[in-house]
Motif scaffolding. Structure first.
Motif, PDB file in Angstrom:
ATOM      1  N   ARG A 179      12.820   7.181   2.020  1.00  0.00           N
ATOM      2  CA  ARG A 179      14.163   7.684   1.730  1.00  0.00           C
ATOM      3  C   ARG A 179      14.304   8.067   0.262  1.00  0.00           C
ATOM      4  O   ARG A 179      13.723   7.448  -0.617  1.00  0.00           O
ATOM      5  CB  ARG A 179      15.205   6.632   2.059  1.00  0.00           C
ATOM      6  N   SER A 180      15.158   9.069   0.078  1.00  0.00           N
ATOM      7  CA  SER A 180      15.574   9.480  -1.253  1.00  0.00           C
ATOM      8  C   SER A 180      17.046   9.864  -1.147  1.00  0.00           C
ATOM      9  O   SER A 180      17.417  10.664  -0.279  1.00  0.00           O
ATOM     10  CB  SER A 180      14.758  10.681  -1.733  1.00  0.00           C
TER      11      SER A 180
ATOM     12  N   SER B  39       0.829  -1.210   0.000  1.00  0.00           N
ATOM     13  CA  SER B  39       0.000   0.000   0.000  1.00  0.00           C
ATOM     14  C   SER B  39       0.865   1.262   0.000  1.00  0.00           C
ATOM     15  O   SER B  39       0.512   2.258  -0.636  1.00  0.00           O
ATOM     16  CB  SER B  39      -0.987  -0.004   1.166  1.00  0.00           C
ATOM     17  N   VAL B  40       2.006   1.225   0.691  1.00  0.00           N
ATOM     18  CA  VAL B  40       2.908   2.379   0.680  1.00  0.00           C
ATOM     19  C   VAL B  40       3.548   2.527  -0.698  1.00  0.00           C
ATOM     20  O   VAL B  40       3.651   3.641  -1.233  1.00  0.00           O
ATOM     21  CB  VAL B  40       3.980   2.256   1.792  1.00  0.00           C
ATOM     22  N   LEU B  41       3.970   1.410  -1.287  1.00  0.00           N
ATOM     23  CA  LEU B  41       4.554   1.467  -2.632  1.00  0.00           C
ATOM     24  C   LEU B  41       3.543   2.019  -3.640  1.00  0.00           C
ATOM     25  O   LEU B  41       3.895   2.822  -4.510  1.00  0.00           O
ATOM     26  CB  LEU B  41       5.041   0.081  -3.063  1.00  0.00           C
ATOM     27  N   ALA B  42       2.285   1.607  -3.506  1.00  0.00           N
ATOM     28  CA  ALA B  42       1.244   2.120  -4.404  1.00  0.00           C
ATOM     29  C   ALA B  42       1.050   3.624  -4.205  1.00  0.00           C
ATOM     30  O   ALA B  42       0.904   4.371  -5.180  1.00  0.00           O
ATOM     31  CB  ALA B  42      -0.066   1.374  -4.178  1.00  0.00           C
ATOM     32  N   ALA B  43       1.068   4.089  -2.953  1.00  0.00           N
ATOM     33  CA  ALA B  43       0.912   5.522  -2.684  1.00  0.00           C
ATOM     34  C   ALA B  43       2.105   6.307  -3.237  1.00  0.00           C
ATOM     35  O   ALA B  43       1.930   7.390  -3.805  1.00  0.00           O
ATOM     36  CB  ALA B  43       0.763   5.767  -1.189  1.00  0.00           C
ATOM     37  N   LEU B  44       3.310   5.759  -3.088  1.00  0.00           N
ATOM     38  CA  LEU B  44       4.487   6.436  -3.639  1.00  0.00           C
ATOM     39  C   LEU B  44       4.430   6.497  -5.162  1.00  0.00           C
ATOM     40  O   LEU B  44       4.955   7.429  -5.772  1.00  0.00           O
ATOM     41  CB  LEU B  44       5.773   5.724  -3.196  1.00  0.00           C
TER      42      LEU B  44
ATOM     43  N   PRO C 136      14.264   8.710  -7.042  1.00  0.00           N
ATOM     44  CA  PRO C 136      13.362   7.645  -6.591  1.00  0.00           C
ATOM     45  C   PRO C 136      13.168   7.669  -5.073  1.00  0.00           C
ATOM     46  O   PRO C 136      14.044   8.095  -4.328  1.00  0.00           O
ATOM     47  CB  PRO C 136      14.076   6.369  -7.041  1.00  0.00           C
ATOM     48  N   LEU C 137      12.005   7.211  -4.658  1.00  0.00           N
ATOM     49  CA  LEU C 137      11.648   7.135  -3.239  1.00  0.00           C
ATOM     50  C   LEU C 137      11.519   5.674  -2.858  1.00  0.00           C
ATOM     51  O   LEU C 137      10.987   4.874  -3.629  1.00  0.00           O
ATOM     52  CB  LEU C 137      10.320   7.851  -2.988  1.00  0.00           C
ATOM     53  N   SER C 138      11.985   5.327  -1.651  1.00  0.00           N
ATOM     54  CA  SER C 138      11.842   3.938  -1.204  1.00  0.00           C
ATOM     55  C   SER C 138      11.427   3.886   0.262  1.00  0.00           C
ATOM     56  O   SER C 138      11.968   4.616   1.093  1.00  0.00           O
ATOM     57  CB  SER C 138      13.143   3.154  -1.418  1.00  0.00           C
TER      58      SER C 138
ATOM     59  N   ALA D 285      16.196  10.281   4.912  1.00  0.00           N
ATOM     60  CA  ALA D 285      14.749  10.225   5.133  1.00  0.00           C
ATOM     61  C   ALA D 285      14.158  11.588   4.797  1.00  0.00           C
ATOM     62  O   ALA D 285      14.626  12.611   5.299  1.00  0.00           O
ATOM     63  CB  ALA D 285      14.440   9.849   6.572  1.00  0.00           C
ATOM     64  N   VAL D 286      13.156  11.587   3.930  1.00  0.00           N
ATOM     65  CA  VAL D 286      12.493  12.835   3.542  1.00  0.00           C
ATOM     66  C   VAL D 286      11.065  12.907   4.070  1.00  0.00           C
ATOM     67  O   VAL D 286      10.467  13.979   4.100  1.00  0.00           O
ATOM     68  CB  VAL D 286      12.498  13.028   2.008  1.00  0.00           C
ATOM     69  N   ALA D 287      10.526  11.767   4.468  1.00  0.00           N
ATOM     70  CA  ALA D 287       9.149  11.715   4.972  1.00  0.00           C
ATOM     71  C   ALA D 287       8.950  10.357   5.638  1.00  0.00           C
ATOM     72  O   ALA D 287       9.861   9.536   5.694  1.00  0.00           O
ATOM     73  CB  ALA D 287       8.145  11.903   3.842  1.00  0.00           C
ATOM     74  N   ALA D 288       7.751  10.150   6.134  1.00  0.00           N
ATOM     75  CA  ALA D 288       7.353   8.845   6.665  1.00  0.00           C
ATOM     76  C   ALA D 288       5.957   8.553   6.143  1.00  0.00           C
ATOM     77  O   ALA D 288       5.225   9.459   5.736  1.00  0.00           O
ATOM     78  CB  ALA D 288       7.371   8.838   8.192  1.00  0.00           C
ATOM     79  N   ALA D 289       5.627   7.272   6.145  1.00  0.00           N
ATOM     80  CA  ALA D 289       4.293   6.844   5.716  1.00  0.00           C
ATOM     81  C   ALA D 289       3.739   5.906   6.771  1.00  0.00           C
ATOM     82  O   ALA D 289       4.446   5.024   7.254  1.00  0.00           O
ATOM     83  CB  ALA D 289       4.364   6.129   4.370  1.00  0.00           C
TER      84      ALA D 289
END
Length: 194
Positions: free
Chosen positions: A74-75, A15-20, A40-42, A79-83
């Protein structure tokens, strides 16, 4: 590495990968850092987030409830954000992206825990009554990460910003920190209106 990071449920990660991967979800996120990233974001460092709704009377093991799985986004190595993901009747699903001081504080606490000689399972523990978030180092690395019993020998590391009078990034055994927390959330004396 003595720090064990449990595996998140596969639907939570998906679900996080889909949101990203959703331009709408990222564009509408209230996280300027996430919207401005070019590379890219992971999702990494999945941690179960437990909530301690109320402090139990002395002598009983405090129970928590699993409220979410949190991923650091992460990018380019930072870390640039959290989900957060939450459990719904249909399973684990993406909830929201966010940013703020707990990102760097979580990373610092995890690095400190990795340097420890004692093996433990990493979790997060939220104490809403104090607006407090801690890295919870559970002593049983093989425990189900959804289990919610705080052992007296588990370690809590308050994340910054910590409540006044509680030092951030200083490890405390649960048996030592819970009495301090109990005093802070104890109901005050009732005032009479005479």
């Amino acid at each position: 590495m003595p720090l064990h990071v449990p595996s998140a449920p596969a639907p939570a990660l998906r679900s996080v990968l889909a949101a990203l991967g959703s331009p709408t979800a990222v564009r509408e996120a209230r996280t300027s850092a996430l919207r401005s990233v070019q590379g890219p974001l992971s999702p990494e460092l999945p941690l179960p987030v437990h909530v301690l709704d109320r402090i139990a009377p002395t002598g009983t093991a405090p129970l928590t409830r699993l409220a979410a799985w949190r991923f650091l986004i992460r990018s380019e190595g930072r870390a640039v954000a959290a989900a957060d993901t939450v459990l719904t009747p249909d399973g684990w699903t993406f909830s929201h992206f966010f940013e703020g001081p707990y990102l760097a504080s979580t990373e610092l606490a995890v690095r400190q825990a990795e340097a420890s000689a004692t093996g433990c399972q990493a979790r997060l523990l939220s104490i809403p009554e104090l607006y407090m978030l801690t890295l919870w180092l559970h002593g049983d690395t093989e425990a189900d990460p959804s289990g919610g019993v705080l052992a007296p020998t588990d370690v809590l590391v308050p994340l910054a910003p910590a409540p006044p009078g509680i030092a951030a990034h200083r490890p405390h055994r649960v048996a030592d920190l819970l009495p301090v927390i109990s005093l802070r959330v104890a109901p005050g004396p009732l005032l009479s209106s005479a």
